[in-house]
Write an enzyme that holds these catalytic residues in place. Structure first.
Site, PDB file in Angstrom:
ATOM      1  CG  ASP A  58      -1.854   0.722   1.584  1.00  0.00           C
ATOM      2  OD1 ASP A  58      -2.319   1.270   0.317  1.00  0.00           O
ATOM      3  OD2 ASP A  58      -3.401   0.338   1.765  1.00  0.00           O
ATOM      4  CG  ASP A  60      -9.141   2.061  -0.125  1.00  0.00           C
ATOM      5  OD1 ASP A  60      -9.691   1.095  -0.578  1.00  0.00           O
ATOM      6  OD2 ASP A  60      -8.684   3.162   0.330  1.00  0.00           O
TER       7      ASP A  60
HETATM    8  C1  GLA Z   1      -5.843   1.850   2.590  1.00  0.00           C
HETATM    9  C2  GLA Z   1      -6.382   1.031   1.353  1.00  0.00           C
HETATM   10  C3  GLA Z   1      -7.245   0.039   1.836  1.00  0.00           C
HETATM   11  C4  GLA Z   1      -6.369  -0.154   3.463  1.00  0.00           C
HETATM   12  C5  GLA Z   1      -6.287   0.229   4.375  1.00  0.00           C
HETATM   13  C6  GLA Z   1      -5.850  -0.203   5.447  1.00  0.00           C
HETATM   14  O1  GLA Z   1      -6.823   2.416   2.162  1.00  0.00           O
HETATM   15  O2  GLA Z   1      -6.662   1.227  -0.178  1.00  0.00           O
HETATM   16  O3  GLA Z   1      -7.648  -1.396   1.093  1.00  0.00           O
HETATM   17  O4  GLA Z   1      -5.228  -1.094   2.893  1.00  0.00           O
HETATM   18  O5  GLA Z   1      -5.440   1.628   3.408  1.00  0.00           O
HETATM   19  O6  GLA Z   1      -5.642   1.256   6.143  1.00  0.00           O
END
Ligand code: GLA
Length: 726
Positions: free
Chosen positions: A479, A549
């Site tokens: 990430d 997301d």
């Molecule tokens: C980001 C990612 C999510 C998740 C969060 C965790 O927003 O896109 O899928 O993994 O971080 O903090």
């Protein structure tokens, strides 16, 4: 050989199966872009039938032999300083303070295959028969600076990969201010500028605007390619559709600051420039040093956006993505993020895994919150040590228990970051990107590590690799949850500080290369607050990417539709999450969410223990169905039959060998209007196709010309058909 040089005419003709790209050298000096489009047999002479004419007033005559100006000529690699006033591809400053460059043709080389780009992602060949490469060297005679323009022409895909290597063969140090990867000219302005704009949870919506005189551009200054503007632009005729019309695609294989710019000049011709954003960029080249630009992949389609996308999908799926998961089937996964957020322990994770295993899911992914003391997003990034209050027996024990259930185990990391509240920051407060004396602006309460520094890259590689070595981990979600501010690095002298943004990108590429090559069996999925750095550069390292997301089924239709303009379905992570949806609050049926997620790399993002028995039966069927159709979706040719950007419904079709998957989604029902006709594409008109659920058989010509009719009766209803060719 797909590249021919006509020596007498001084013309280079590059041919893919259906396209031609033609360059000419005027008077042995000026390298001109003459043509790009549908494949032609020949291009006989540069000046006989020249595409440009214009009033020369205020265009200084720097091509006196023909009483011409480079300001009106289609310069293949335009440089700043002489008569061409349009935005250049090249601009350098020299030791005397001047910034005049006059590139002239020097030599060429044609060879089989395609070279690797050192330290940068790029498309590749497995056999040198797959592509031919032309390298043309331009020289600035006063300073000795060379630009080597590279064109790799694929023999079975309508794509040309372009990049430039700037070589300082003179004896002074120069400062590159602009070094783009590609310039192309279109000889009229009747095009639309088509790009993918977005934001967090709203990635890649398709935008179109007509070209007007002047400049139009998209860019990133965020050090990553960003949610906001994907490094891609298409120039399309205003009447172009999914199936008709000229479309030129320019996809930049790069994950940092980029620019895609079109300038229409006073002669109504359009110059398309793509490369590293010159804003905030400068690169010092000492004598004998080189600067390699990233690659741009060009394609031309005479049959609309659909054909353009299918070219990118084929090339990127087979010759950009690498490693064993390029061809191997990827697991169906479940991720605990939306199920638990930070509130989990081993028991909760095992309970989710156990239920997931019972429905046929292959991989349990533990998301954020397993390390340091991370119970919220305000701490611990950089401290990649398991939190024993949540997982008393550590990652190894959890992964082993998941393996014993018959599932694989995956783990989340965000290695480019550092929390101010972390042991790492307390030990190394200077490791973050910052400028002495300036604020260190947090985003999501975190700072970014300075990846231009070798010791920090080593720290990331060592800490991630030691976790991967410590437990049976089969998957990593990598990430990256912010963009960079206050750019600066202790590792760079003042005259090189403006190199920071590109050096950061080279740093992350090096880190990813080192880690992925040490763990060839681990499946890596990229992520950046969803699909924030989902670009072609990342696909060279990570074969799949978390698309957004936003997991709402309806929103995902647009996000996946736009993402699929360039990215193949095999690269797009798509999960079913709980309702009401956590991002938009909408409730959609499980079947609808399933049909949307099955159009990508399928998985779940919820606690299956919260579902009813009836819903669990649906989930079992979904997993079974996806495993049956995943080859078709991931490797098939995509036809976008109805767009969520244009109407109340969406329809996608995937054709792979003798199978076809057709999806149809109603977003908003309607009462009095007629049915929606969906005509399939890409079938064999003479063959019969059987709907495997109903047993009903249709001819290919019927499905493509008469089509199937759908009623938009109910909001968020959907259907998925599998046709078998007889
Ligand atoms: C980001 C990612 C999510 C998740 C969060 C965790 O927003 O896109 O899928 O993994 O971080 O903090």
């Amino acid at each position: 050989m797909s590249i021919t040089y006509f020596e007498k005419e001084q013309i280079f003709h590059l041919q893919t199966p259906n396209t031609s790209y033609v360059l000419g050298v005027l008077d042995g000096k000026h390298l001109l872009h003459l043509y790009y489009g549908k494949r032609i047999d020949e291009y006989s002479s540069i000046l006989d039938n020249f595409p440009i004419a214009g009033e020369l007033a205020f265009s200084p005559i720097d091509v006196p032999e023909h009483f011409m100006s480079t300001n009106m000529l289609p310069m293949e690699y335009p440089c700043y300083g002489s008569a061409d006033f349009r935005s250049p591809a090249f601009h350098a400053e020299y030791e005397d303070g001047s910034s005049v460059t006059c590139f002239e043709y020097e030599s060429y080389e044609i060879f089989k295959g395609k070279k690797k780009l050192s330290g940068l992602p790029a498309t590749y060949v497995e056999d040198e028969s797959e592509a031919d490469t032309l390298e043309i060297t331009l020289c600035d005679r006063l300073t000795g600076v060379r630009a080597v323009l590279s064109y790799s022409v694929f023999n079975t895909v309508d794509a040309i990969a372009k990049s430039v290597c700037v070589k300082n063969l003179g004896n002074q140090t120069i400062q590159l201010k602009t070094a783009l990867s590609s310039t192309v000219h279109l000889f009229d302005k009747n095009y639309e500028f088509v790009h993918l704009e977005g934001a967090w949870a709203k990635e890649r919506s398709i935008q179109k605007r007509p070209l007007l005189n002047g400049s139009m551009q998209i860019e990133s200054k965020r050090v990553t390619s960003s949610h906001h503007h994907s490094p891609f632009v298409a120039l399309a005729r205003p009447y172009a559709t999914e199936t008709q019309g000229d479309v030129y695609g320019f996809s930049f294989v790069y994950s940092g600051n980029h620019i895609e710019q079109v300038e229409v000049n006073e002669f109504d011709t359009a110059r398309v420039n793509v490369g590293i954003n010159p804003f905030g960029f400068s690169w010092q080249l000492t004598p004998n040093a080189e600067f390699q630009t990233p690659e741009v992949v060009l394609t031309y389609s005479d049959c609309g956006f659909g054909k353009m996308s299918r070219t990118y999908h084929k090339l990127y799926r087979t010759r950009l993505v690498r490693g064993k998961y390029r061809d191997e089937q990827r697991p169906v996964l479940i991720n605990n993020w939306e199920a638990t957020y930070f509130d989990f322990n081993e028991e909760k994770i095992l309970k989710i895994a156990s239920k997931a295993q019972s429905v046929g899911i292959d991989l349990m992914v533990l998301d954020d919150g397993w390390f340091g003391k991370r119970n919220s997003d305000n701490c611990s990034l950089g401290d990649w040590v398991v939190d024993r209050t949540k997982l008393p027996d550590g990652i190894e024990s959890l992964a082993t228990k998941v393996n014993e259930m018959g599932m694989k185990f995956g783990l989340w990391f965000e290695p480019e970051m550092i929390s101010e509240d972390s042991d790492l920051y307390r030990a190394h407060p200077d490791w973050c990107i910052h400028v002495e004396g300036r604020n260190r602006t947090p985003a999501r309460q975190q700072l970014m590590l300075d990846l231009t520094r070798a010791e920090i890259r080593d720290y990331i590689v060592d800490s991630v690799c030691s976790v991967l070595k410590s437990a049976p981990i089969s998957y990593v979600k990598w990430d990256m949850n912010r963009n960079a501010t206050e750019l600066g690095s202790k590792s760079l002298p003042p005259e090189r500080q403006q190199e920071f943004a590109h050096r950061y990108v080279l740093g992350i590429y090096e880190v990813m290369e080192r880690i992925t090559s040490q763990f060839p069996d681990v499946l890596f999925e990229g992520c950046s607050g969803g699909g924030g750095r989902f670009d072609a550069g990342m696909l060279y390292y990570y074969p799949q990417y978390w698309t957004s997301d936003n997991t709402d089924g309806v929103e995902r239709l647009s996000i996946q539709h736009g993402t699929g303009m360039v990215m193949p379905a095999s690269t797009m992570g798509a999960h079913i999450s709980a309702v009401p949806n956590h991002q938009v609050g909408r409730t959609t049926p499980l079947t609808f969410r399933g049909h949307v997620a099955m159009a990508g790399q399928f998985g779940y993002e919820l606690d299956l223990n919260t579902l009813s028995d009836e819903e669990i039966e649906i989930v079992k069927e979904q997993v079974k169905l996806y495993k049956e159709i995943r080859d078709v979706v991931q490797k098939g040719e995509l036809y976008r039959l109805a767009s969520p950007f244009e109407g109340r419904n969406t329809s996608w079709e995937y054709v792979y060998e003798d199978r076809v998957v057709l999806t149809y989604y109603t977003i908003r029902a309607r009462s009095t209007m007629g049915k929606t006709c969906i005509k399939l594409c890409g079938l064999d008109g003479d063959a019969k196709y059987t709907d495997t659920a109903s047993g009903k058989t249709y001819s290919g010509s019927y499905l493509m010309n008469v089509g199937l009719y759908f009623e938009d009766k109910k909001d968020y209803s959907s259907q998925l058909f599998v046709f078998q060719k007889q």
